[in-house]
Motif scaffolding. Sequence first.
Motif, PDB file in Angstrom:
ATOM      1  N   ARG A  10      -9.140  -2.043  -4.233  1.00 42.11           N
ATOM      2  CA  ARG A  10      -7.749  -2.457  -4.417  1.00 42.11           C
ATOM      3  C   ARG A  10      -7.635  -3.968  -4.596  1.00 42.11           C
ATOM      4  N   SER A  15       0.825  -1.214   0.000  1.00 45.06           N
ATOM      5  CA  SER A  15       0.000   0.000   0.000  1.00 45.06           C
ATOM      6  C   SER A  15       0.855   1.257   0.000  1.00 45.06           C
ATOM      7  N   ASP A  75     -12.406   1.377  -0.453  1.00 44.40           N
ATOM      8  CA  ASP A  75     -11.050   1.472  -1.025  1.00 44.40           C
ATOM      9  C   ASP A  75     -10.352   0.116  -1.002  1.00 44.40           C
ATOM     10  N   SER A 108      -6.293  -5.980  -7.834  1.00 40.76           N
ATOM     11  CA  SER A 108      -5.233  -6.987  -7.719  1.00 40.76           C
ATOM     12  C   SER A 108      -5.664  -8.299  -8.359  1.00 40.76           C
TER      13      SER A 108
END
Length: 193
Positions: free
Chosen positions: A98, A75, A94, A102
């Motif tokens: 993410r 991060s 968030d 990924s």
Amino acid sequence: MSPMKVILSSIRISLFLMLLCGLLYNVIITGIAQAVMPGKASGSIIYNEKGDIVGSELIGQSFTDPQFFQSRVSSIEYKAEGSGTPNYAPSNPDMIKRVQESIEAWKAKNPDVPVSELPIDLISNSGSGLDPHISPEAALAQIPRISKLTGIAPGQLESLVSSNTQAREFGILGEPAVNVLKLNLDLQKKIGK
């Protein structure tokens, strides 16, 4: 005792303790560490065959070339000055975004490995964001991609992973882990880059 004597005495004691604890102690401990374990005391630096510094075995790096094993998600983009993680809850938008990104990146780079076999450490970051290790399963899951791109047989890549797998500390603490930088250096030798 006069106030001036008390002040001067306090200053002398403070200066003595600053020199003792702030300088002398650190010089002695650093000297002992350099004598007993010089590699670790200097940051566990890893050198390539030419003698150039390529990193530390304690700090993770991002590997973008798909021919190499990929590290965990970070991060903080592996910037050591900002060690840490946002500690998002699994329900945080968030975090969900993410993780989905990924997973999509994994599917694009590794079409031969189903998402159901994707080890969690390849889509999650460590508490520091700097972890240099992945699980042996995370390394093995990347073998089909690397084999296809490098032409190295999967069995040879499995041997590389196996030889770079660190056992549990004292046989009971932690989990087996693979240092991605060391693994990629060994892979680089096989590729001949």
